[in-house]
Motif scaffolding. Structure first.
Motif, mmCIF file in Angstrom:
data_model
loop_
_atom_site.group_PDB
_atom_site.id
_atom_site.type_symbol
_atom_site.label_atom_id
_atom_site.label_comp_id
_atom_site.label_asym_id
_atom_site.label_seq_id
_atom_site.Cartn_x
_atom_site.Cartn_y
_atom_site.Cartn_z
ATOM 1 N N SER A 1 0.845 -1.193 0.000
ATOM 2 C CA SER A 1 0.000 0.000 0.000
ATOM 3 C C SER A 1 0.882 1.245 0.000
ATOM 4 O O SER A 1 2.049 1.213 0.370
ATOM 5 C CB SER A 1 -0.915 -0.009 1.228
ATOM 6 O OG SER A 1 -0.132 -0.025 2.394
ATOM 7 N N ALA A 2 0.302 2.356 -0.426
ATOM 8 C CA ALA A 2 1.025 3.621 -0.449
ATOM 9 C C ALA A 2 1.313 4.048 0.987
ATOM 10 O O ALA A 2 0.526 3.782 1.893
ATOM 11 C CB ALA A 2 0.182 4.674 -1.160
ATOM 12 N N PRO A 3 2.453 4.710 1.196
ATOM 13 C CA PRO A 3 2.758 5.145 2.562
ATOM 14 C C PRO A 3 1.763 6.201 3.030
ATOM 15 O O PRO A 3 1.220 6.970 2.232
ATOM 16 C CB PRO A 3 4.169 5.735 2.440
ATOM 17 C CG PRO A 3 4.349 6.051 1.002
ATOM 18 C CD PRO A 3 3.467 5.106 0.245
ATOM 19 N N THR A 4 1.525 6.243 4.323
ATOM 20 C CA THR A 4 0.655 7.273 4.875
ATOM 21 C C THR A 4 1.351 8.625 4.722
ATOM 22 O O THR A 4 2.552 8.694 4.450
ATOM 23 C CB THR A 4 0.391 7.013 6.375
ATOM 24 O OG1 THR A 4 1.636 7.127 7.069
ATOM 25 C CG2 THR A 4 -0.236 5.640 6.599
ATOM 26 N N THR A 5 0.594 9.694 4.916
ATOM 27 C CA THR A 5 1.177 11.036 4.834
ATOM 28 C C THR A 5 2.329 11.174 5.816
ATOM 29 O O THR A 5 3.399 11.701 5.481
ATOM 30 C CB THR A 5 0.091 12.100 5.121
ATOM 31 O OG1 THR A 5 -0.944 11.960 4.140
ATOM 32 C CG2 THR A 5 0.660 13.499 5.071
ATOM 33 N N ARG A 6 2.143 10.679 7.017
ATOM 34 C CA ARG A 6 3.185 10.758 8.043
ATOM 35 C C ARG A 6 4.446 10.020 7.600
ATOM 36 O O ARG A 6 5.560 10.535 7.713
ATOM 37 C CB ARG A 6 2.639 10.154 9.339
ATOM 38 C CG ARG A 6 3.544 10.290 10.520
ATOM 39 C CD ARG A 6 2.821 9.741 11.774
ATOM 40 N NE ARG A 6 3.467 10.188 12.975
ATOM 41 C CZ ARG A 6 4.618 9.708 13.408
ATOM 42 N NH1 ARG A 6 5.231 8.753 12.745
ATOM 43 N NH2 ARG A 6 5.162 10.177 14.519
ATOM 44 N N GLU A 7 4.266 8.803 7.084
ATOM 45 C CA GLU A 7 5.405 8.017 6.604
ATOM 46 C C GLU A 7 6.098 8.717 5.446
ATOM 47 O O GLU A 7 7.328 8.743 5.359
ATOM 48 C CB GLU A 7 4.946 6.618 6.163
ATOM 49 C CG GLU A 7 4.430 5.755 7.280
ATOM 50 C CD GLU A 7 5.511 5.407 8.279
ATOM 51 O OE1 GLU A 7 6.643 5.088 7.864
ATOM 52 O OE2 GLU A 7 5.243 5.488 9.492
ATOM 53 N N HIS A 8 5.293 9.272 4.550
ATOM 54 C CA HIS A 8 5.849 9.970 3.383
ATOM 55 C C HIS A 8 6.680 11.179 3.826
ATOM 56 O O HIS A 8 7.778 11.415 3.314
ATOM 57 C CB HIS A 8 4.710 10.388 2.450
ATOM 58 C CG HIS A 8 5.167 11.043 1.193
ATOM 59 N ND1 HIS A 8 6.038 10.441 0.308
ATOM 60 C CD2 HIS A 8 4.881 12.266 0.673
ATOM 61 C CE1 HIS A 8 6.270 11.260 -0.701
ATOM 62 N NE2 HIS A 8 5.585 12.377 -0.499
ATOM 63 N N LEU A 9 6.183 11.924 4.790
ATOM 64 C CA LEU A 9 6.939 13.070 5.306
ATOM 65 C C LEU A 9 8.265 12.611 5.908
ATOM 66 O O LEU A 9 9.309 13.252 5.703
ATOM 67 C CB LEU A 9 6.120 13.828 6.352
ATOM 68 C CG LEU A 9 4.987 14.697 5.817
ATOM 69 C CD1 LEU A 9 4.066 15.144 6.949
ATOM 70 C CD2 LEU A 9 5.542 15.908 5.062
ATOM 71 N N LEU A 10 8.263 11.517 6.646
ATOM 72 C CA LEU A 10 9.494 10.999 7.245
ATOM 73 C C LEU A 10 10.491 10.550 6.171
ATOM 74 O O LEU A 10 11.692 10.811 6.287
ATOM 75 C CB LEU A 10 9.177 9.861 8.212
ATOM 76 C CG LEU A 10 8.451 10.273 9.495
ATOM 77 C CD1 LEU A 10 7.913 9.044 10.229
ATOM 78 C CD2 LEU A 10 9.347 11.094 10.403
ATOM 79 N N GLU A 11 10.003 9.909 5.128
ATOM 80 C CA GLU A 11 10.879 9.471 4.040
ATOM 81 C C GLU A 11 11.514 10.661 3.333
ATOM 82 O O GLU A 11 12.725 10.683 3.089
ATOM 83 C CB GLU A 11 10.094 8.628 3.031
ATOM 84 C CG GLU A 11 9.705 7.259 3.533
ATOM 85 C CD GLU A 11 8.723 6.545 2.610
ATOM 86 O OE1 GLU A 11 8.486 7.018 1.476
ATOM 87 O OE2 GLU A 11 8.192 5.504 3.032
ATOM 88 N N VAL A 12 10.689 11.648 2.994
ATOM 89 C CA VAL A 12 11.200 12.849 2.321
ATOM 90 C C VAL A 12 12.155 13.594 3.240
ATOM 91 O O VAL A 12 13.212 14.068 2.819
ATOM 92 C CB VAL A 12 10.027 13.757 1.862
ATOM 93 C CG1 VAL A 12 10.529 15.113 1.385
ATOM 94 C CG2 VAL A 12 9.224 13.066 0.767
ATOM 95 N N GLY A 13 11.797 13.684 4.508
ATOM 96 C CA GLY A 13 12.647 14.368 5.477
ATOM 97 C C GLY A 13 14.014 13.718 5.604
ATOM 98 O O GLY A 13 15.038 14.407 5.671
ATOM 99 N N LEU A 14 14.066 12.394 5.631
ATOM 100 C CA LEU A 14 15.349 11.699 5.732
ATOM 101 C C LEU A 14 16.224 12.023 4.530
ATOM 102 O O LEU A 14 17.402 12.345 4.673
ATOM 103 C CB LEU A 14 15.143 10.185 5.853
ATOM 104 C CG LEU A 14 16.422 9.346 5.849
ATOM 105 C CD1 LEU A 14 17.372 9.763 6.969
ATOM 106 C CD2 LEU A 14 16.091 7.871 5.943
ATOM 107 N N ARG A 15 15.643 11.948 3.369
ATOM 108 C CA ARG A 15 16.427 12.241 2.153
ATOM 109 C C ARG A 15 16.969 13.670 2.190
ATOM 110 O O ARG A 15 18.141 13.906 1.904
ATOM 111 C CB ARG A 15 15.578 12.006 0.916
ATOM 112 C CG ARG A 15 16.335 12.282 -0.369
ATOM 113 C CD ARG A 15 15.638 11.717 -1.585
ATOM 114 N NE ARG A 15 16.318 12.061 -2.789
ATOM 115 C CZ ARG A 15 17.442 11.500 -3.226
ATOM 116 N NH1 ARG A 15 18.014 10.547 -2.543
ATOM 117 N NH2 ARG A 15 18.006 11.893 -4.353
ATOM 118 N N GLN A 16 16.127 14.624 2.572
ATOM 119 C CA GLN A 16 16.569 16.025 2.604
ATOM 120 C C GLN A 16 17.606 16.272 3.683
ATOM 121 O O GLN A 16 18.562 17.010 3.460
ATOM 122 C CB GLN A 16 15.378 16.966 2.774
ATOM 123 C CG GLN A 16 14.633 17.218 1.494
ATOM 124 C CD GLN A 16 15.558 17.568 0.338
ATOM 125 O OE1 GLN A 16 15.724 16.779 -0.586
ATOM 126 N NE2 GLN A 16 16.167 18.727 0.373
#
Length: 195
Positions: A3-18
């Motif tokens: 399933s697609a990541p939740t908004t919270r998970e997506h923010l954490l993934e993007v945050g880690l990369r940045q």
């Protein structure tokens, strides 16, 4: 089907990369929201502050690195010092000069924010302690199996090795060269850990 990541998970993934790309100071909440394509209100629904957000991002990063270490160190069919070498070879592939994003988040955050956030400094300290403890345990196994002299002090040596690794990554970035990494590997494994 995943399933697609939740908004919270997506923010954490993007945050880690940045955070890995640009560091703590240069990674703003607005930038993370824009990259994640998430409205501002969503961020503050999940995280009360940038510090709280980064704390969670860092906790996930530290957990994934602890799993990497446990996986490599746990294979007792391989001599302890070979496991340690394999581990650092993997780390330099992941974070060295040929990696997509160079440098270690633990080291980068230590340089940038350890003096400015008690919460994050405490997490960094705990991460280093666990990491150093894992290396020291592996060195104890090497002593027990006769791979290292009995006079070796595993805790102090583990700290020295970890500090050398982090220093090599910092110098690699400063010099834009893999020479510091090659020197680290040579002196640790061909000089220091030779029985």
């Amino acid at each position: 089907m995943a399933s697609a990541p939740t908004t919270r998970e997506h923010l954490l993934e993007v945050g880690l990369r940045q955070l890995r790309l640009t560091g703590y100071t240069a990674t703003g909440v607005k930038e993370v929201l824009d990259l994640a394509k998430v409205p501002k209100g969503s961020f503050y629904h999940y995280f009360p502050s940038k510090e709280a957000f980064v704390s969670e991002v860092f906790a996930r990063y530290a957990e994934s690195e602890a799993l990497r270490m446990a996986h490599t160190f746990g294979d007792e069919s391989i001599p302890a010092l070979k496991r340690l070498r394999r581990y650092f070879d993997e780390m330099f592939l992941a974070y060295g000069p040929k990696a997509e994003i160079r440098g270690c988040l633990v080291g980068n955050m230590s340089l940038e924010i350890a003096d400015h956030s008690t919460k994050l400094q405490t997490q960094l300290e705990a991460t280093y302690a666990a990491w150093q403890g894992g290396i020291a345990d592996l060195l104890r196994q090497a002593i027990k199996r006769g791979e290292l002299r009995k006079s070796v002090k595993p805790d102090a040596l583990a700290e020295f090795i970890l500090n050398g690794y982090e220093g090599a990554l910092v110098r690699m970035k400063a010099d834009q060269s893999d020479r510091p990494i090659k020197n680290f590997l040579y002196f640790v494994f061909e000089v220091l850990l030779k029985n």
